[in-house]
Design a protein around this motif. Structure first.
Motif, PDB file in Angstrom:
ATOM      1  N   GLY A 162      20.782 105.993  -8.829  1.00  8.35           N
ATOM      2  CA  GLY A 162      20.273 105.988 -10.403  1.00  8.35           C
ATOM      3  C   GLY A 162      21.462 105.697 -11.178  1.00  8.35           C
ATOM      4  O   GLY A 162      21.446 105.132 -12.006  1.00  8.35           O
ATOM      5  N   ASN A 163      22.700 106.004 -10.822  1.00  3.50           N
ATOM      6  CA  ASN A 163      23.959 105.760 -11.817  1.00  3.50           C
ATOM      7  C   ASN A 163      24.167 104.255 -11.718  1.00  3.50           C
ATOM      8  O   ASN A 163      24.511 103.678 -12.540  1.00  3.50           O
ATOM      9  N   LEU A 164      24.060 104.067 -10.586  1.00  2.00           N
ATOM     10  CA  LEU A 164      24.392 102.554 -10.068  1.00  2.00           C
ATOM     11  C   LEU A 164      23.265 101.347 -10.943  1.00  2.00           C
ATOM     12  O   LEU A 164      23.841 100.714 -11.679  1.00  2.00           O
ATOM     13  N   ASP A 165      22.066 101.994 -10.855  1.00  2.00           N
ATOM     14  CA  ASP A 165      21.168 101.224 -11.733  1.00  2.00           C
ATOM     15  C   ASP A 165      21.362 101.312 -13.165  1.00  2.00           C
ATOM     16  O   ASP A 165      21.211 100.164 -13.625  1.00  2.00           O
ATOM     17  N   ALA A 166      21.930 102.361 -13.561  1.00  3.38           N
ATOM     18  CA  ALA A 166      22.307 102.438 -15.046  1.00  3.38           C
ATOM     19  C   ALA A 166      23.275 101.600 -15.485  1.00  3.38           C
ATOM     20  O   ALA A 166      23.400 100.966 -16.334  1.00  3.38           O
TER      21      ALA A 166
END
Length: 220
Positions: free
Chosen positions: A126-130
């Motif tokens: 989720g963090n990398l996606d953001a």
């Protein structure tokens, strides 16, 4: 009269040649220096593997990479935006600060610390996606580099973690370098005493292996 006519013809030809020469110089002024006129600012956004943990400044990945790219004739500045110990969450929180350096391109190298701490692969995803979405929003092309889970974390964790990078590359339409430490991981000669961080020679191997993909990424 004949002499005057010949002289007039000569002047007309000279004027035509002058106009053509000016047109040629003008055209070349747009074509030849185009690459040099627009320098590349490559943001190396990562953790200790990017920052150059326990290495002399000139041995860090961004420095060695910039040297290799300039040796290929590219006008590139590689910005060291690596912070030792950063998780994907910490990196996400400082991304806007890193963008203040006005990069034209970005290389994202993150996730190793999430994995080493056994943090949730879903949170890392989720963090990398953001992060990738924010870079896309800023209009910055991205090369994503992958990480692999240590075997001692188990098959389930490894599956959930290792699929993060190809999945996100596909989702965002990004080029992917599958494993940042390819050719270096677990090789004692290429790592510091902790067995996790590359030494100067290890960084040189990373640069050598990733360079062809970075050149393609930059359109060189």
């Amino acid at each position: 009269m004949l002499l005057n006519a010949q002289y007039g013809a000569f002047l007309r030809l000279s004027n035509v040649m002058l106009v053509l020469a000016v047109m040629l110089v003008t055209a070349l002024s747009f074509v030849l220096p185009a690459q040099a006129a627009q320098p590349i600012r490559l943001l190396a956004f990562g953790d200790s593997l990017t920052a150059g943990y326990n290495l002399p400044p000139d041995a860090a990945f961004p420095v060695q990479l910039e040297k290799a790219l300039r040796a290929k004739g590219l006008n590139v500045t590689v910005i060291n935006a690596g912070v030792s110990g950063d998780t994907t969450a910490a990196a996400l929180s400082r991304l806007d600060w890193a963008l203040a350096d006005k990069p034209t391109h970005a290389l994202v190298e993150l996730g190793a610390n999430d994995m080493l701490r056994g943090l949730s692969p879903e949170q890392a995803r989720g963090n990398l996606d953001a992060i990738l979405a924010r870079l896309k929003q800023a209009g910055i092309p991205v090369l994503l580099t992958g990480m692999q889970a240590a075997p001692n974390l188990g098959a389930d964790y490894g599956r959930r973690f290792n699929t993060i990078y190809p999945d996100l590359a596909a989702k965002h339409g990004l080029p992917l370098y599958p494993f940042f430490l390819d050719g270096v991981a677990a090789d004692a000669k290429l790592n510091l005493g902790d067995g996790m961080h590359p030494n100067r020679e290890g960084v040189a191997v990373i640069v050598q292996r990733i360079l062809p993909q970075i050149l393609r990424f930059l359109g060189a």
